[in-house]
Write a protein that holds these residues in place. Structure first.
Motif, mmCIF file in Angstrom:
data_model
loop_
_atom_site.group_PDB
_atom_site.id
_atom_site.type_symbol
_atom_site.label_atom_id
_atom_site.label_comp_id
_atom_site.label_asym_id
_atom_site.label_seq_id
_atom_site.Cartn_x
_atom_site.Cartn_y
_atom_site.Cartn_z
ATOM 1 N N SER A 1 11.300 -16.057 -7.737
ATOM 2 C CA SER A 1 10.077 -16.773 -7.374
ATOM 3 C C SER A 1 9.602 -16.386 -5.976
ATOM 4 N N PHE A 2 10.186 -15.316 -5.426
ATOM 5 C CA PHE A 2 9.849 -14.854 -4.083
ATOM 6 C C PHE A 2 9.074 -13.546 -4.215
ATOM 7 N N ARG A 3 7.821 -13.546 -3.740
ATOM 8 C CA ARG A 3 6.934 -12.391 -3.929
ATOM 9 C C ARG A 3 6.596 -11.724 -2.599
ATOM 10 N N VAL A 4 6.603 -10.407 -2.603
ATOM 11 C CA VAL A 4 6.156 -9.619 -1.448
ATOM 12 C C VAL A 4 4.969 -8.774 -1.879
ATOM 13 N N ASN A 5 3.854 -8.917 -1.161
ATOM 14 C CA ASN A 5 2.688 -8.065 -1.380
ATOM 15 C C ASN A 5 2.807 -6.886 -0.425
ATOM 16 N N VAL A 6 3.112 -5.706 -0.959
ATOM 17 C CA VAL A 6 3.381 -4.547 -0.103
ATOM 18 C C VAL A 6 2.112 -4.012 0.551
ATOM 19 N N ALA A 7 0.952 -4.293 -0.028
ATOM 20 C CA ALA A 7 -0.302 -3.839 0.573
ATOM 21 C C ALA A 7 -0.675 -4.682 1.787
ATOM 22 N N LYS A 8 -0.515 -5.996 1.673
ATOM 23 C CA LYS A 8 -0.863 -6.904 2.769
ATOM 24 C C LYS A 8 0.316 -7.197 3.686
#
Length: 291
Positions: A43-50
């Protein structure tokens, strides 16, 4: 290296140096098991673009410094900077705190609809967790919602602030605001309150018929333990059905420190299992094999 350069360290690299790898990737998004608390569904998300993260279980997010804050459980900015630098094997010059810190990113849930929990893939998922439809339908609803133009659905469990814990086979998170949930057994005050970490464990307790005439408080995250303290003052007995892991033990210690002998650790019921739902599943399977 200065503070601005620390902020540019890719979050995926930072997490990898701390021993955490993504479970899956979807476009620009990496999904992890939350690195600073125990969970079985990512449930832990990383947005690599932002270069921003969001923990749907806690309802928190932000940049690399707010992530360091969660690891350290400290708002000390210099300590966060040193922690990041040490993880990256770098030295830091210029410790002054910047004048602006970005606010944590919030997920955008669009057109949220609340409907009765009818027979569907959601109830099939609950059945896999050994939660009967009759039990779930008394306490849960169906949430229909959109994210970036796409429609999704999930089991919804309401909290005291008007938000919902949301769960499906593929998603675990919260439609804000995040808060605890209090389920009253009767209109009159109860003498005992049972404390659960998540609503699956509460539904498991209802299925196992161990709640009796007690009120039930679902934390929806161990980070909400301070909110729980505000609600538990009026109870003479407090039974804790918390996860048998480090986070659960810390929460039990916090409540015991606050209420002393009024607190009972009820996790002995599911000794050998991580949580009450795992115990329910094992018990149900054993019963089926003996028939």
């Amino acid at each position: 290296m200065n503070i601005d350069e620390l902020r540019k360290i890719p979050l995926a690299d930072f997490l990898a140096r701390l021993g955490h790898e993504p479970v899956r990737r979807s476009g620009n998004e990496l999904w992890y098991l939350a690195p600073y608390r125990g969970e079985r569904t990512p449930s832990f998300r990383v947005n690599v673009a932002k270069q921003l993260w969001y923990d749907f279980g806690l309802g928190k997010g932000g940049d690399i410094f707010t992530l360091a804050c969660e690891f350290l459980q400290s708002d000390d900015f210099m300590a966060q900077a040193r922690f990041i630098a040490e993880a990256a094997n770098m030295t830091v010059a210029g410790w002054e705190k910047p004048t602006y810190l970005p606010k944590p990113a919030e997920p955008v849930f669009e057109d949220v609809e609340v409907a009765p929990l009818l027979s569907s893939p959601l109830t099939e998922y609950l059945a896999e967790r050994c939660i009967p439809y009759a039990t779930a339908s008394r306490h849960c609803c169906r949430l229909n919602y959109g994210v970036r133009g796409k429609r999704y659905f999930a089991i919804g469990f309401p909290n005291m602030a008007g938000g919902y814990e949301a769960r499906s086979r593929f998603f675990k998170g919260c439609i804000p605001p995040k808060d605890v949930s209090l389920v009253k057994a009767r209109e009159i005050p109860a003498g005992e309150c049972l404390v659960f970490e998540g609503f699956m464990d509460f539904l498991s307790a209802e299925t196992l018929q161990v709640t009796g005439n007690a009120d039930c408080l679902v934390l929806n995250s161990v980070a909400n333990v301070k909110k729980a303290v505000e609600l538990l003052d009026g109870y003479g007995r407090i039974g804790c059905f918390l996860d048998r892991d480090e986070a659960g033990q810390r929460t039990l210690a916090t409540l015991t420190g606050q209420y002393g002998e009024r607190v009972t650790d009820r996790s002995v019921l599911y000794d050998g299992c991580k949580d009450l739902n795992e115990y329910l599943q094992q018990t149900t399977k054993k019963e089926k094999t003996t028939i």
